[in-house]
Design a protein around this motif. Structure first.
Motif, PDB file in Angstrom:
ATOM      1  N   SER A  56       0.828  -1.214   0.000  1.00 36.61           N
ATOM      2  CA  SER A  56       0.000   0.000   0.000  1.00 36.61           C
ATOM      3  C   SER A  56       0.859   1.258   0.000  1.00 36.61           C
ATOM      4  N   VAL A  57       1.842   1.294   0.868  1.00 37.94           N
ATOM      5  CA  VAL A  57       2.701   2.478   0.982  1.00 37.94           C
ATOM      6  C   VAL A  57       3.545   2.648  -0.280  1.00 37.94           C
ATOM      7  N   LEU A  58       4.126   1.572  -0.775  1.00 40.03           N
ATOM      8  CA  LEU A  58       4.944   1.678  -1.978  1.00 40.03           C
ATOM      9  C   LEU A  58       4.117   2.115  -3.178  1.00 40.03           C
ATOM     10  N   ALA A  59       2.881   1.620  -3.286  1.00 40.42           N
ATOM     11  CA  ALA A  59       2.006   2.051  -4.382  1.00 40.42           C
ATOM     12  C   ALA A  59       1.684   3.536  -4.241  1.00 40.42           C
ATOM     13  N   ALA A  60       1.328   3.962  -3.050  1.00 41.87           N
ATOM     14  CA  ALA A  60       0.966   5.365  -2.826  1.00 41.87           C
ATOM     15  C   ALA A  60       2.133   6.303  -3.116  1.00 41.87           C
ATOM     16  N   LEU A  61       3.332   5.877  -2.761  1.00 47.91           N
ATOM     17  CA  LEU A  61       4.519   6.711  -2.972  1.00 47.91           C
ATOM     18  C   LEU A  61       5.114   6.540  -4.372  1.00 47.91           C
ATOM     19  N   GLN A  62       4.531   5.632  -5.152  1.00 50.53           N
ATOM     20  CA  GLN A  62       4.947   5.356  -6.527  1.00 50.53           C
ATOM     21  C   GLN A  62       6.406   4.904  -6.615  1.00 50.53           C
ATOM     22  N   HIS A  63       6.800   4.056  -5.690  1.00 51.93           N
ATOM     23  CA  HIS A  63       8.132   3.461  -5.700  1.00 51.93           C
ATOM     24  C   HIS A  63       8.051   2.140  -6.461  1.00 51.93           C
ATOM     25  N   GLU A  64       8.062   2.239  -7.784  1.00 51.87           N
ATOM     26  CA  GLU A  64       7.750   1.098  -8.637  1.00 51.87           C
ATOM     27  C   GLU A  64       8.756  -0.041  -8.548  1.00 51.87           C
ATOM     28  N   GLN A  65      10.039   0.250  -8.470  1.00 50.39           N
ATOM     29  CA  GLN A  65      11.028  -0.827  -8.395  1.00 50.39           C
ATOM     30  C   GLN A  65      10.843  -1.617  -7.099  1.00 50.39           C
ATOM     31  N   GLU A  66      10.692  -0.912  -6.007  1.00 48.97           N
ATOM     32  CA  GLU A  66      10.471  -1.573  -4.716  1.00 48.97           C
ATOM     33  C   GLU A  66       9.127  -2.299  -4.713  1.00 48.97           C
ATOM     34  N   LEU A  67       8.115  -1.724  -5.365  1.00 43.28           N
ATOM     35  CA  LEU A  67       6.791  -2.352  -5.415  1.00 43.28           C
ATOM     36  C   LEU A  67       6.864  -3.714  -6.090  1.00 43.28           C
ATOM     37  N   GLY A  68       7.542  -3.779  -7.235  1.00 40.77           N
ATOM     38  CA  GLY A  68       7.669  -5.060  -7.930  1.00 40.77           C
ATOM     39  C   GLY A  68       8.345  -6.110  -7.069  1.00 40.77           C
ATOM     40  N   MET A  69       9.409  -5.704  -6.383  1.00 42.99           N
ATOM     41  CA  MET A  69      10.127  -6.623  -5.498  1.00 42.99           C
ATOM     42  C   MET A  69       9.203  -7.111  -4.381  1.00 42.99           C
ATOM     43  N   HIS A  70       8.406  -6.207  -3.822  1.00 40.43           N
ATOM     44  CA  HIS A  70       7.545  -6.580  -2.700  1.00 40.43           C
ATOM     45  C   HIS A  70       6.280  -7.315  -3.136  1.00 40.43           C
ATOM     46  N   VAL A  71       5.871  -7.202  -4.401  1.00 36.36           N
ATOM     47  CA  VAL A  71       4.786  -8.060  -4.902  1.00 36.36           C
ATOM     48  C   VAL A  71       5.248  -9.509  -4.839  1.00 36.36           C
ATOM     49  N   LYS A  72       6.467  -9.760  -5.285  1.00 35.38           N
ATOM     50  CA  LYS A  72       7.013 -11.125  -5.228  1.00 35.38           C
ATOM     51  C   LYS A  72       7.170 -11.585  -3.778  1.00 35.38           C
ATOM     52  N   ALA A  73       7.606 -10.672  -2.920  1.00 36.95           N
ATOM     53  CA  ALA A  73       7.733 -11.001  -1.498  1.00 36.95           C
ATOM     54  C   ALA A  73       6.367 -11.328  -0.899  1.00 36.95           C
ATOM     55  N   ALA A  74       5.338 -10.592  -1.313  1.00 33.68           N
ATOM     56  CA  ALA A  74       3.982 -10.834  -0.798  1.00 33.68           C
ATOM     57  C   ALA A  74       3.511 -12.241  -1.153  1.00 33.68           C
ATOM     58  N   LEU A  75       3.852 -12.710  -2.333  1.00 34.85           N
ATOM     59  CA  LEU A  75       3.518 -14.092  -2.702  1.00 34.85           C
ATOM     60  C   LEU A  75       4.208 -15.067  -1.755  1.00 34.85           C
ATOM     61  N   ARG A  76       5.497 -14.805  -1.449  1.00 32.78           N
ATOM     62  CA  ARG A  76       6.223 -15.665  -0.510  1.00 32.78           C
ATOM     63  C   ARG A  76       5.603 -15.624   0.879  1.00 32.78           C
ATOM     64  N   ASN A  77       4.979 -14.487   1.199  1.00 30.69           N
ATOM     65  CA  ASN A  77       4.362 -14.318   2.520  1.00 30.69           C
ATOM     66  C   ASN A  77       2.921 -14.816   2.561  1.00 30.69           C
ATOM     67  N   GLY A  78       2.472 -15.450   1.491  1.00 29.11           N
ATOM     68  CA  GLY A  78       1.170 -16.100   1.510  1.00 29.11           C
ATOM     69  C   GLY A  78       0.021 -15.330   0.893  1.00 29.11           C
ATOM     70  N   LEU A  79       0.274 -14.138   0.354  1.00 31.44           N
ATOM     71  CA  LEU A  79      -0.811 -13.412  -0.299  1.00 31.44           C
ATOM     72  C   LEU A  79      -1.092 -14.029  -1.665  1.00 31.44           C
ATOM     73  N   THR A  80      -2.316 -13.914  -2.098  1.00 28.52           N
ATOM     74  CA  THR A  80      -2.699 -14.387  -3.422  1.00 28.52           C
ATOM     75  C   THR A  80      -2.675 -13.204  -4.383  1.00 28.52           C
ATOM     76  N   PRO A  81      -2.598 -13.472  -5.694  1.00 26.03           N
ATOM     77  CA  PRO A  81      -2.710 -12.370  -6.652  1.00 26.03           C
ATOM     78  C   PRO A  81      -4.002 -11.567  -6.460  1.00 26.03           C
ATOM     79  N   GLU A  82      -5.073 -12.237  -6.072  1.00 26.18           N
ATOM     80  CA  GLU A  82      -6.346 -11.540  -5.845  1.00 26.18           C
ATOM     81  C   GLU A  82      -6.241 -10.562  -4.671  1.00 26.18           C
ATOM     82  N   GLN A  83      -5.531 -10.954  -3.627  1.00 25.57           N
ATOM     83  CA  GLN A  83      -5.342 -10.038  -2.491  1.00 25.57           C
ATOM     84  C   GLN A  83      -4.460  -8.859  -2.887  1.00 25.57           C
TER      85      GLN A  83
END
Length: 120
Positions: A56-83
């Motif tokens: 949420s914070v990375l999207a709001a701040l438009q930190h796109e490189q970090e956002l992409g990295m943390h999308v992958k991390a979110a998958l590792r942390n159990g989030l689904t693409p839908e979440q």
């Protein structure tokens, strides 16, 4: 370092460590000790919840490189693409448009990496 590796993956952490210079070494030490050693290990929030906040914070701040990295991390942390889809819109529609492009690319990269691992 263990939490950093578990969340971001060995490949990312190995790249960051390999790119460390005498100039960046204090910063790498700080983020490893503080962000990953103190913040991400605190009780009270699950890793999935921490990922939702981070996205949420990375999207709001438009930190796109970090956002992409943390999308992958979110998958590792159990989030689904839908979440993950649900996160960006809270930052506003223009930001969500950009965040969806970044997230879609990161999800495709994560799927390709999984497919390559399965085929190996």
């Amino acid at each position: 370092m263990a939490i950093r590796r578990e969340v971001l993956g060995d490949e990312h952490v190995d790249r960051a460590v390999a790119a460390t210079t005498p100039f960046t070494e204090p910063f790498q030490d700080l983020i490893t000790r503080y962000a990953w050693g103190e913040i991400w290990s605190r009780p009270g929030l699950s890793r999935a919840e921490r990922s939702l906040i981070t996205l949420s914070v990375l999207a709001a701040l438009q930190h796109e490189q970090e956002l992409g990295m943390h999308v992958k991390a979110a998958l590792r942390n159990g989030l689904t693409p839908e979440q993950i889809q649900e996160v960006a819109v809270y930052a506003g529609v223009p930001v969500a448009n950009r965040a969806f492009r970044v997230a879609q690319r990161a999800l495709a990269e994560a799927r390709a990496a999984d497919d390559a691992t399965r085929q190996a």
